[in-house]
Design an enzyme around this catalytic site. Structure first.
Site, PDB file in Angstrom:
ATOM      1  N   LEU A  61       0.825  -1.227   0.000  1.00 26.50           N
ATOM      2  CA  LEU A  61       0.000   0.000   0.000  1.00 26.50           C
ATOM      3  C   LEU A  61       0.848   1.261   0.000  1.00 26.50           C
ATOM      4  O   LEU A  61       0.382   2.327  -0.381  1.00 26.50           O
ATOM      5  CB  LEU A  61      -0.912   0.024   1.238  1.00 26.50           C
ATOM      6  N   SER A 126      -9.783  -1.441  16.166  1.00 24.59           N
ATOM      7  CA  SER A 126      -9.504  -2.383  17.237  1.00 24.59           C
ATOM      8  C   SER A 126     -10.045  -1.855  18.567  1.00 24.59           C
ATOM      9  O   SER A 126     -10.105  -0.642  18.789  1.00 24.59           O
ATOM     10  CB  SER A 126      -7.983  -2.537  17.333  1.00 24.59           C
ATOM     11  N   TYR A 152       0.941   0.864  17.850  1.00 26.45           N
ATOM     12  CA  TYR A 152      -0.027   0.154  16.998  1.00 26.45           C
ATOM     13  C   TYR A 152      -1.436   0.694  17.236  1.00 26.45           C
ATOM     14  O   TYR A 152      -2.167   1.044  16.305  1.00 26.45           O
ATOM     15  CB  TYR A 152       0.017  -1.359  17.280  1.00 26.45           C
ATOM     16  N   LYS A 156      -4.395   2.947  14.885  1.00 27.68           N
ATOM     17  CA  LYS A 156      -5.825   2.666  14.685  1.00 27.68           C
ATOM     18  C   LYS A 156      -6.644   3.907  15.029  1.00 27.68           C
ATOM     19  O   LYS A 156      -7.559   4.285  14.310  1.00 27.68           O
ATOM     20  CB  LYS A 156      -6.270   1.479  15.552  1.00 27.68           C
TER      21      LYS A 156
HETATM   22  P1  NAD Z   1      -2.743 -10.323   9.351  1.00 27.67           P
HETATM   23  O1  NAD Z   1      -1.357  -9.883   9.630  1.00 27.67           O
HETATM   24  O2  NAD Z   1      -3.023 -11.779   9.272  1.00 27.67           O
HETATM   25  O3  NAD Z   1      -3.277  -9.632   8.007  1.00 27.67           O
HETATM   26  C1  NAD Z   1      -2.875  -8.351   7.613  1.00 27.67           C
HETATM   27  C2  NAD Z   1      -2.371  -8.461   6.178  1.00 27.67           C
HETATM   28  O4  NAD Z   1      -1.947  -7.162   5.746  1.00 27.67           O
HETATM   29  C3  NAD Z   1      -1.180  -9.402   6.021  1.00 27.67           C
HETATM   30  O5  NAD Z   1      -1.477 -10.383   5.055  1.00 27.67           O
HETATM   31  C4  NAD Z   1      -0.026  -8.486   5.577  1.00 27.67           C
HETATM   32  O6  NAD Z   1       0.836  -9.152   4.699  1.00 27.67           O
HETATM   33  C5  NAD Z   1      -0.781  -7.337   4.938  1.00 27.67           C
HETATM   34  N1  NAD Z   1      -0.074  -6.054   4.939  1.00 27.67           N
HETATM   35  C6  NAD Z   1       0.535  -5.421   5.983  1.00 27.67           C
HETATM   36  N2  NAD Z   1       1.050  -4.258   5.581  1.00 27.67           N
HETATM   37  C7  NAD Z   1       0.774  -4.126   4.250  1.00 27.67           C
HETATM   38  C8  NAD Z   1       1.053  -3.132   3.269  1.00 27.67           C
HETATM   39  N3  NAD Z   1       1.744  -2.050   3.561  1.00 27.67           N
HETATM   40  N4  NAD Z   1       0.607  -3.348   2.013  1.00 27.67           N
HETATM   41  C9  NAD Z   1      -0.087  -4.458   1.686  1.00 27.67           C
HETATM   42  N5  NAD Z   1      -0.367  -5.425   2.568  1.00 27.67           N
HETATM   43  C10 NAD Z   1       0.056  -5.262   3.844  1.00 27.67           C
HETATM   44  O7  NAD Z   1      -3.667  -9.629  10.465  1.00 27.67           O
HETATM   45  P2  NAD Z   1      -5.189  -9.877  10.824  1.00 27.67           P
HETATM   46  O8  NAD Z   1      -5.229 -10.465  12.174  1.00 27.67           O
HETATM   47  O9  NAD Z   1      -5.902 -10.547   9.720  1.00 27.67           O
HETATM   48  O10 NAD Z   1      -5.665  -8.369  10.967  1.00 27.67           O
HETATM   49  C11 NAD Z   1      -6.319  -7.678   9.926  1.00 27.67           C
HETATM   50  C12 NAD Z   1      -6.597  -6.261  10.367  1.00 27.67           C
HETATM   51  O11 NAD Z   1      -7.401  -6.300  11.546  1.00 27.67           O
HETATM   52  C13 NAD Z   1      -5.339  -5.483  10.744  1.00 27.67           C
HETATM   53  O12 NAD Z   1      -5.523  -4.148  10.310  1.00 27.67           O
HETATM   54  C14 NAD Z   1      -5.317  -5.544  12.244  1.00 27.67           C
HETATM   55  O13 NAD Z   1      -4.666  -4.457  12.809  1.00 27.67           O
HETATM   56  C15 NAD Z   1      -6.801  -5.523  12.566  1.00 27.67           C
HETATM   57  N6  NAD Z   1      -7.112  -6.127  13.862  1.00 27.67           N
HETATM   58  C16 NAD Z   1      -6.665  -7.379  14.145  1.00 27.67           C
HETATM   59  C17 NAD Z   1      -6.932  -7.953  15.382  1.00 27.67           C
HETATM   60  C18 NAD Z   1      -6.357  -9.295  15.732  1.00 27.67           C
HETATM   61  O14 NAD Z   1      -6.207  -9.583  16.915  1.00 27.67           O
HETATM   62  N7  NAD Z   1      -6.059 -10.161  14.790  1.00 27.67           N
HETATM   63  C19 NAD Z   1      -7.673  -7.235  16.322  1.00 27.67           C
HETATM   64  C20 NAD Z   1      -8.128  -5.956  15.994  1.00 27.67           C
HETATM   65  C21 NAD Z   1      -7.839  -5.408  14.754  1.00 27.67           C
HETATM   66  C1  WQD Z   2      -4.934 -11.740  25.408  1.00 25.77           C
HETATM   67  C2  WQD Z   2      -4.724 -12.105  26.869  1.00 25.77           C
HETATM   68  C3  WQD Z   2      -2.636 -11.370  27.805  1.00 25.77           C
HETATM   69  C4  WQD Z   2      -0.076 -13.939  25.406  1.00 25.77           C
HETATM   70  C5  WQD Z   2      -4.190  -7.370  21.438  1.00 25.77           C
HETATM   71  C6  WQD Z   2      -4.170  -5.961  20.926  1.00 25.77           C
HETATM   72  C7  WQD Z   2      -5.540  -5.598  20.399  1.00 25.77           C
HETATM   73  C8  WQD Z   2      -5.990  -6.613  19.376  1.00 25.77           C
HETATM   74  C9  WQD Z   2      -6.009  -7.959  19.971  1.00 25.77           C
HETATM   75  C10 WQD Z   2      -4.845  -6.358  17.266  1.00 25.77           C
HETATM   76  C11 WQD Z   2      -4.103 -10.963  27.657  1.00 25.77           C
HETATM   77  C12 WQD Z   2      -2.733 -12.873  27.791  1.00 25.77           C
HETATM   78  C13 WQD Z   2      -1.191 -13.332  25.948  1.00 25.77           C
HETATM   79  C14 WQD Z   2       0.709 -14.797  26.234  1.00 25.77           C
HETATM   80  C15 WQD Z   2      -0.810 -14.354  28.053  1.00 25.77           C
HETATM   81  N1  WQD Z   2      -5.018  -6.783  18.335  1.00 25.77           N
HETATM   82  N2  WQD Z   2      -1.541 -13.528  27.244  1.00 25.77           N
HETATM   83  N3  WQD Z   2       0.295 -14.972  27.528  1.00 25.77           N
HETATM   84  O1  WQD Z   2      -3.603  -7.891  24.470  1.00 25.77           O
HETATM   85  O2  WQD Z   2      -6.099  -8.398  24.523  1.00 25.77           O
HETATM   86  O3  WQD Z   2      -5.092  -7.437  22.521  1.00 25.77           O
HETATM   87  O4  WQD Z   2      -4.677  -8.250  20.406  1.00 25.77           O
HETATM   88  O5  WQD Z   2      -5.406  -5.529  16.716  1.00 25.77           O
HETATM   89  O6  WQD Z   2      -5.425  -4.366  19.809  1.00 25.77           O
HETATM   90  O7  WQD Z   2      -3.804  -5.076  21.967  1.00 25.77           O
HETATM   91  O8  WQD Z   2      -4.573  -9.760  23.080  1.00 25.77           O
HETATM   92  O9  WQD Z   2      -3.926 -12.059  22.526  1.00 25.77           O
HETATM   93  O10 WQD Z   2      -2.128 -10.428  23.166  1.00 25.77           O
HETATM   94  O11 WQD Z   2      -3.713 -11.226  24.891  1.00 25.77           O
HETATM   95  O12 WQD Z   2      -1.112 -14.548  29.231  1.00 25.77           O
HETATM   96  O13 WQD Z   2       1.729 -15.347  25.822  1.00 25.77           O
HETATM   97  O14 WQD Z   2      -3.811 -13.185  26.941  1.00 25.77           O
HETATM   98  O15 WQD Z   2      -2.052 -10.915  28.977  1.00 25.77           O
HETATM   99  O16 WQD Z   2      -4.708 -10.983  28.905  1.00 25.77           O
HETATM  100  P1  WQD Z   2      -4.807  -8.325  23.775  1.00 25.77           P
HETATM  101  P2  WQD Z   2      -3.508 -10.898  23.335  1.00 25.77           P
END
Ligand code: NAD
Ligand code: WQD
Length: 340
Positions: A61, A126, A152, A156
């Site tokens: 991107l 998120s 991070y 968001k």
């Molecule tokens: P993921 O890492 O599996 O997927 C994200 C994808 O984006 C990857 O395939 C990566 O290769 C691609 N990517 C990163 N930077 C890029 C760039 N500059 N250009 C093109 N592609 C790029 O993550 P996910 O868990 O599927 O998360 C998807 C979205 O949801 C993310 O924006 C993440 O921040 C958000 N989100 C995830 C969680 C979670 O816990 N998984 C929670 C809240 C929000």
């Molecule tokens: C969950 C719980 C840890 C790992 C993060 C981001 C949030 C969203 C989701 C991306 C917590 C505990 C974890 C381990 C543990 N992400 N834990 N041992 O912190 O709720 O949220 O991911 O967008 O923005 O902040 O998720 O899966 O890291 O942790 O005890 O090795 O598991 O302390 O209570 P979190 P997590």
């Protein structure tokens, strides 16, 4: 055909599951991803599940020229924007990389959408934008951005603001911001799941690696929180329910900015998650209690009622479903569980 959708980050964990749901509902999907945290092979898995291998652009991107070419060749009805870096700890060590990738990438995307007349975007935000609140139950109307503990999360929050300002300047734009809680689980076929290229940071992918023996034991980050069993409580949502939330959002897009929590509304502690995994696997996951992780909140879960009222969406799958689907995914990946 219901419409043509560009899915950024579509080979990633949530993007791939959403792509399957979109195709199965009759959308034409194209995927753009730089494969930083995913594999091209996911496209074959999507084909196996849906009969369709989405057109794929291996584009970053941040590469404005390459991105523009994609928009010049296509007329998208909407963009679902998943692409981004998401490792909280890494974002503290490399903040500029996170700001550049997540914010820079989103700005390029919005510029292309503007130039080529694409007026709908759904953004993966998120629960982290809520920071620390007086109550653990997060409602969309709460003030956000006040105590975010890492870059991070800031990206968001900032992208939400960028989207709001862009929508203010262009009244024809429809923006839906989805605030995900903690996605877990895998597609029931076992063909798609969470398979990060890098060292995992989140609880479930770590549990998976402990289960297969790649990591010796799970470090439980603190058992002295003010919760019933002392471990932190989160709202774990099955990734397929989450994917379906995007379809509901797509069906209800209106001009301006809409924000929805996507969560179950229920909290589970770390110990409860380990117990659920043990029950599903029939084995005992090796765990060790270690100190608290900086920035962790004791308890956080969604109020998902707005998404139910406005989108008609609610979660259907349980933590138990997620554990069984995760184990099935591991099996399909050819991974076996460690011996007790
Ligand atoms: P993921 O890492 O599996 O997927 C994200 C994808 O984006 C990857 O395939 C990566 O290769 C691609 N990517 C990163 N930077 C890029 C760039 N500059 N250009 C093109 N592609 C790029 O993550 P996910 O868990 O599927 O998360 C998807 C979205 O949801 C993310 O924006 C993440 O921040 C958000 N989100 C995830 C969680 C979670 O816990 N998984 C929670 C809240 C929000
Ligand atoms: C969950 C719980 C840890 C790992 C993060 C981001 C949030 C969203 C989701 C991306 C917590 C505990 C974890 C381990 C543990 N992400 N834990 N041992 O912190 O709720 O949220 O991911 O967008 O923005 O902040 O998720 O899966 O890291 O942790 O005890 O090795 O598991 O302390 O209570 P979190 P997590």
């Amino acid at each position: 055909m219901k419409g043509k959708i560009l899915v950024t980050g579509g080979t990633g964990y949530i993007g791939s599951h959403t792509t399957v749901e979109l195709i199965e509902t009759g959308y034409e999907v194209e995927i753009l991803d730089n494969l930083y945290n995913s594999k091209e092979e996911v496209l074959d898995r999507i084909k196996e599940l849906t009969g369709v291998r989405p057109k794929f652009y291996n584009v970053d991107l941040r590469d404005a020229e390459a991105l523009e070419k994609v928009f010049a060749e296509n007329k998208y009805d909407a963009v679902i924007h998943f692409a981004g870096l998401k490792a909280v700890g890494e974002s503290c060590e490399q903040p500029l990389r996170y700001y550049e990738n997540n914010i820079g990438g989103t700005i390029n995307l919005l510029e292309c959408m503007q130039e080529y007349g694409c007026k709908k975007i759904i953004f993966s935000s998120s629960a982290t934008v809520y920071g620390e609140q007086d109550t653990p139950k997060c409602v969309e109307t709460m003030t956000t951005g006040q105590s975010i503990s890492n870059p991070y999360g800031e990206t968001k929050f900032m992208i939400e603001q960028i989207l709001k300002d862009t929508a203010k300047a262009d009244p024809e734009l429809s923006v839906t911001i989805l605030r995900y809680f903690n996605p877990i689980g895998a597609h029931k076929s076992g063909l798609l799941g969470e398979d990060p290229n890098d060292k995992p940071n989140n609880l479930m992918p770590i549990i998976m690696k402990v289960a297969t023996g790649e990591i010796p034991e799970l470090s439980v980050y603190g058992d002295d929180y003010p919760t019933p069993d002392g471990t932190c409580i989160r709202d774990y949502i099955h990734v397929v329910d989450l994917a379906k939330g995007h379809l509901a959002a797509l069906d209800h897009m209106t001009q301006g900015v809409q924000i929805y929590n996507l969560g179950t509304g229920e909290g589970h502690s770390v110990f409860e998650m380990v117990e659920a995994f043990d029950k599903a696997s029939g084995k005992k996951l090796p765990c060790q209690i270690v100190g608290r992780r900086a920035g962790d909140l004791a308890e956080l879960y969604a109020d998902p009622s707005l998404a139910y009222e406005k989108l008609g969406w609610e979660t259907k799958l349980t933590v138990e479903d997620a554990m069984n689907d995760t184990l099935n995914f591991l099996k399909h990946e050819g991974l076996t569980l460690r011996e007790d």
